[in-house]
Design an enzyme around this catalytic site. Structure first.
Site, PDB file in Angstrom:
ATOM      1  N   TRP A 156       0.798  -1.226   0.000  1.00 50.85           N
ATOM      2  CA  TRP A 156       0.000   0.000   0.000  1.00 50.85           C
ATOM      3  C   TRP A 156       0.827   1.270   0.000  1.00 50.85           C
ATOM      4  CZ3 TRP A 156       1.733   2.525   4.173  1.00 50.85           C
ATOM      5  CH2 TRP A 156       2.210   1.773   5.258  1.00 50.85           C
ATOM      6  N   ASN A 157       2.090   1.204   0.409  1.00 54.02           N
ATOM      7  CA  ASN A 157       2.805   2.445   0.684  1.00 54.02           C
ATOM      8  C   ASN A 157       3.174   3.229  -0.576  1.00 54.02           C
ATOM      9  OD1 ASN A 157       4.651   0.228   0.256  1.00 54.02           O
ATOM     10  ND2 ASN A 157       6.317   1.549   0.914  1.00 54.02           N
ATOM     11  N   LYS A 180      -2.130  -8.275  -7.705  1.00 55.50           N
ATOM     12  CA  LYS A 180      -2.873  -8.383  -6.448  1.00 55.50           C
ATOM     13  C   LYS A 180      -2.375  -7.242  -5.556  1.00 55.50           C
ATOM     14  CE  LYS A 180      -3.115  -9.262  -2.646  1.00 55.50           C
ATOM     15  NZ  LYS A 180      -3.560  -8.334  -1.515  1.00 55.50           N
ATOM     16  N   PRO A 181      -2.966  -6.036  -5.714  1.00 57.57           N
ATOM     17  CA  PRO A 181      -2.534  -4.922  -4.871  1.00 57.57           C
ATOM     18  C   PRO A 181      -3.013  -5.108  -3.438  1.00 57.57           C
ATOM     19  CG  PRO A 181      -4.450  -4.286  -6.152  1.00 57.57           C
ATOM     20  CD  PRO A 181      -4.078  -5.674  -6.607  1.00 57.57           C
ATOM     21  N   ASP A 182      -2.438  -4.348  -2.530  1.00 58.96           N
ATOM     22  CA  ASP A 182      -2.962  -4.336  -1.168  1.00 58.96           C
ATOM     23  C   ASP A 182      -4.438  -3.959  -1.205  1.00 58.96           C
ATOM     24  OD1 ASP A 182      -2.035  -4.230   1.867  1.00 58.96           O
ATOM     25  OD2 ASP A 182      -3.475  -2.607   1.538  1.00 58.96           O
ATOM     26  N   GLY A 231       7.228  -6.309   0.163  1.00 55.58           N
ATOM     27  CA  GLY A 231       6.595  -6.242   1.471  1.00 55.58           C
ATOM     28  C   GLY A 231       7.556  -6.648   2.567  1.00 55.58           C
ATOM     29  N   SER A 232       7.018  -7.133   3.658  1.00 59.94           N
ATOM     30  CA  SER A 232       7.836  -7.458   4.820  1.00 59.94           C
ATOM     31  C   SER A 232       8.660  -8.720   4.582  1.00 59.94           C
ATOM     32  CB  SER A 232       6.948  -7.657   6.048  1.00 59.94           C
ATOM     33  OG  SER A 232       6.210  -8.868   5.926  1.00 59.94           O
ATOM     34  N   GLU A 253      11.354  -7.923  -2.921  1.00 56.65           N
ATOM     35  CA  GLU A 253      11.963  -6.783  -2.247  1.00 56.65           C
ATOM     36  C   GLU A 253      11.322  -6.680  -0.879  1.00 56.65           C
ATOM     37  OE1 GLU A 253      11.847  -2.079  -2.432  1.00 56.65           O
ATOM     38  OE2 GLU A 253      12.943  -2.893  -4.146  1.00 56.65           O
ATOM     39  N   LEU A 254      12.152  -6.805   0.168  1.00 54.23           N
ATOM     40  CA  LEU A 254      11.623  -6.984   1.514  1.00 54.23           C
ATOM     41  C   LEU A 254      12.027  -5.835   2.432  1.00 54.23           C
ATOM     42  CD1 LEU A 254      12.341 -10.820   1.629  1.00 54.23           C
ATOM     43  CD2 LEU A 254      10.295  -9.628   0.824  1.00 54.23           C
TER      44      LEU A 254
END
Length: 517
Positions: A156-157, A180-182, A231-232, A253-254
Site C-alpha cells: 500500500w505504501n 494483487k494490490p494491497d 513487502g515485509s 523486495e523486503l
C-alpha cells in the site's frame, strides 16, 4: 474531502475492472486523512485468480507475437498519459494512502521514467549471437521468450510505483500480468490499468484481483510463471517458500533498517537537510527510508542541532494540494506500531529530541516526525523495522565504527553516506552491505537511476528491479546451437586421435584469445 475521486460512483466505476466470476463479499476501504469509509471492495477468491491468470495467458499469446517495437510504443504512450492524467493519479493515491501530494508526485515521476526507459531498451530482448563451441563451425544464438504470466503482489505504501513499475518491463517482455494490490489501494491499481489500456494495452492482458494476501497468495503463486512480491521479510519468506514448492520463479523486495552515515568532513547543515528527507518522506513509510543515523563525533553536535530543528519545522497536514511536507500514516495498525516502538524505547531510557506523539487534531493516523537519542540494543526499534517517521541517532568515533554498525543488521536494502569528499564517500559506500547506497543523497539518487539494478542484500530480498535485470527476469533464455561440418564427437576417428586434436585446439584457442585481449 476535496477531490472528485471521493465520489463513490466514480470509485465504483473503477471496480468494474476487477476480475471476478461471481458475486463476492466485500471489505471496507477508508481514507486515512479522515478515517471515513470510501468504498466496499469485492474480496476475490481462488476462482477469480484462476480466471485472471487464464485471461492474461490467453491475451498474452497474441501480445507476445506482436513486434517488440509495438509493445514499446504502448509504454511510450503510457509515459505521456501518466503525465497528462497525473492529477487523477495523485488524487486517488492520496485518497487511499494519506500521503502528501509531493510524495505522490514521486510515484508519477517514477512510473513515467520507468515506462520511457524500458520503451527504449528493446535491444535487450533481441536475439543475440554468441561464441559457439567450435569457432566458425558452431552457430550459437540466444533468444529471449516471455515467461508467460507474471503475478505481482504489491503493498500500500507506494501503490503506483510498486505496482506499475514492475508490471511495465513484464509487459514489454511479452507477458500477461495479474496484479494483487494491497486491499486498501485497489483503486490506484485499477486506474493505472485503465490508463495503460488507454495507451494501447490489449484488454485482458493486465488483470487485477482484490482481497487478502493470505487467501489469494497461494492460488496466484501456484498458477503464474513468475511471482514478484514487495513487502515485509516475514511474508516474503512465506512467498518464497510457496514459490519453491511450485517451482515458480520469484523476486522479492523486503524489509530494511536503513542506515545513514555522516562522516567527520560532512557539511552538517546539508547532511541534516538530506537526512530529514531520507527519514520522513512518505511519513517514513518507504522501504528505503532511513531509520538509523550514525554521526561522527566531530560533526555530531552541529548535525543534531540542525537535524532536530529541521524535523520540528516540517509542516504536517492533510490535503490534496501541494503544501504539507509530511502526511498521515496509512492505517490504525501503522499508528499503533509506530507508537509502540517509541513508547518501548522511551520506557527503556531513550531520549526524545523531537516529536514522539500522535496528532489526532490533524487526522486519525497522524504521528509527528520523531528523533530519538540513547537508543540501545534491547529496544524494539533498534533492530526491527518501524516503517514510520521515527529515527535513532548514534554517535560514532570513526568511519570504521560507522560502517561496522551499519552492517550489523540482518537487513541490507538501502544506505546513505554524507561527506564533502565524494571519492571517499564512494569508497565507504562500497563497504556497506546494501543493494543500493547513495552518496550525499538519502534514497532518490539510486531509486531514480532506473538503468541500474535495485534490490536488497541479506534478509532484504532476492532479485532486482530496474536496470537490465528488471526486464530480463521476466524472460526465459533459450540457446539454439547449430553445428556445421565437423561433428563434436569422435565419429570414425580413434578416440585417442580425437582427444589429442581437441587438446591441441584448446591450447591454440587460449593463445589466440590471450593475443586478442
Amino acid at each position: 474531502m476535496d477531490t472528485a475521486w471521493a465520489n463513490p460512483d466514480r470509485l465504483a466505476a473503477l471496480r468494474e475492472g476487477l476480475t471476478r466470476v461471481g458475486d463476492r463479499p466485500t471489505f471496507p476501504v477508508e481514507a486515512p486523512f479522515t478515517g471515513e469509509r470510501i468504498a466496499d471492495v469485492p474480496a476475490c477468491i481462488a476462482a477469480d485468480v484462476d480466471a485472471a491468470v487464464a485471461q492474461a495467458r490467453e491475451a498474452g499469446t497474441a501480445w507476445a507475437a506482436r513486434p517488440v517495437a509495438e509493445r514499446a510504443d504502448v509504454l511510450s504512450d503510457f509515459h505521456d498519459i501518466v503525465l497528462d492524467r497525473q492529477d487523477d493519479l495523485l488524487d486517488v493515491m492520496q485518497l487511499e494512502t494519506g500521503k502528501t501530494r509531493r510524495d505522490a508526485f514521486e510515484e508519477v515521476l517514477d512510473v513515467a521514467a520507468t515506462a520511457q526507459h524500458y520503451a527504449t531498451r528493446t535491444d535487450l530482448l533481441a536475439s543475440e549471437r554468441r561464441a559457439g563451441a567450435l569457432p566458425g563451425l558452431t552457430k550459437t544464438v540466444v533468444h529471449r521468450h516471455p515467461v508467460g504470466v507474471v503475478g505481482l503482489i504489491t503493498p500500500w505504501n507506494y501503490p503506483l510505483t510498486l505496482t506499475v513499475s514492475d508490471a511495465l518491463p513484464a509487459l514489454l517482455a511479452g507477458n500477461g500480468v495479474v496484479l494483487k494490490p494491497d486491499e486498501s489501494t485497489t483503486h490506484t491499481a485499477l486506474l493505472a490499468r485503465d490508463l495503460l489500456e488507454d495507451a494501447g494495452l490489449p484488454p485482458g492482458l493486465l488483470q487485477v484481483v482484490s482481497g487478502d494476501g493470505a487467501d489469494l497468495g497461494e492460488p496466484l503463486i501456484s498458477r503464474v510463471d513468475h511471482i514478484g512480491f514487495t513487502g515485509s521479510t516475514a511474508v516474503g519468506r512465506e512467498v518464497g517458500a510457496l514459490a519453491g514448492e511450485h517451482l515458480t520463479d520469484v523476486s522479492l523486495e523486503l524489509g530494511g533498517k536503513n542506515p545513514l552515515l555522516v562522516l567527520d568532513d560532512a557539511d552538517p547543515e546539508k547532511a541534516a537537510a538530506g537526512a530529514v528527507r531520507a527519514s520522513f518522506a512518505n511519513a517514513g513509510q518507504l522501504c528505503i527510508s532511513t531509520e538509523r543515523l550514525y554521526v561522527h563525533a566531530d560533526a555530531y553536535d552541529e548535525f543534531v542541532d540542525a537535524f532536530v530543528r529541521e524535523t520540528r519545522n516540517l509542516a504536517l497536514g492533510a490535503g490534496f494540494e501541494y503544501g504539507p511536507e509530511m502526511g498521515s500514516l496509512q492505517s490504525e495498525q501503522q499508528l499503533e506500531k509506530v507508537a509502540a516502538h517509541v513508547e518501548d524505547a522511551v520506557a527503556r531510557g531513550a531520549t526524545v529530541l523531537a516529536g514522539g506523539r500522535d496528532r489526532p487534531d490533524l487526522g486519525p493516523y497522524f504521528y509527528e516526525p520523531t528523533v530519538l537519542e540513547d537508543v540501545t540494543a534491547e529496544m524494539t526499534l533498534s533492530g526491527e523495522e518501524t516503517f514510520g517517521p521515527v529515527v535513532a541517532l548514534y554517535e560514532v568515533d570513526s568511519v570504521e565504527e560507522a560502517v561496522e554498525r551499519a552492517n550489523d543488521s540482518p537487513y541490507g536494502l538501502n544506505a546513505s553516506v554524507w561527506t564533502t569528499d565524494t571519492d571517499r564517500g564512494e569508497r565507504v559506500a562500497e563497504r556497506i552491505e546494501c543493494g543500493t547506497v547513495n552518496v550525499n543523497e538519502g534514497y532518490a539518487a539510486a531509486w531514480a537511476s532506473i538503468d541500474a539494478p535495485m534490490g536488497g542484500m541479506k534478509d532484504s530480498g532476492v532479485g532486482r528491479r530496474h536496470g537490465d535485470e528488471g526486464l530480463l527476469k521476466y524472460t526465459e533464455s533459450q540457446t539454439v546451437a547449430t553445428q556445421r561440418g565437423v561433428r563434436i564427437d569422435p565419429g570414425p576417428l580413434p578416440q585417442s586421435l580425437w582427444t589429442a586434436g581437441l587438446t591441441l585446439g584448446l591450447r591454440a584457442l587460449k593463445r589466440v584469445s590471450g593475443w586478442v585481449r
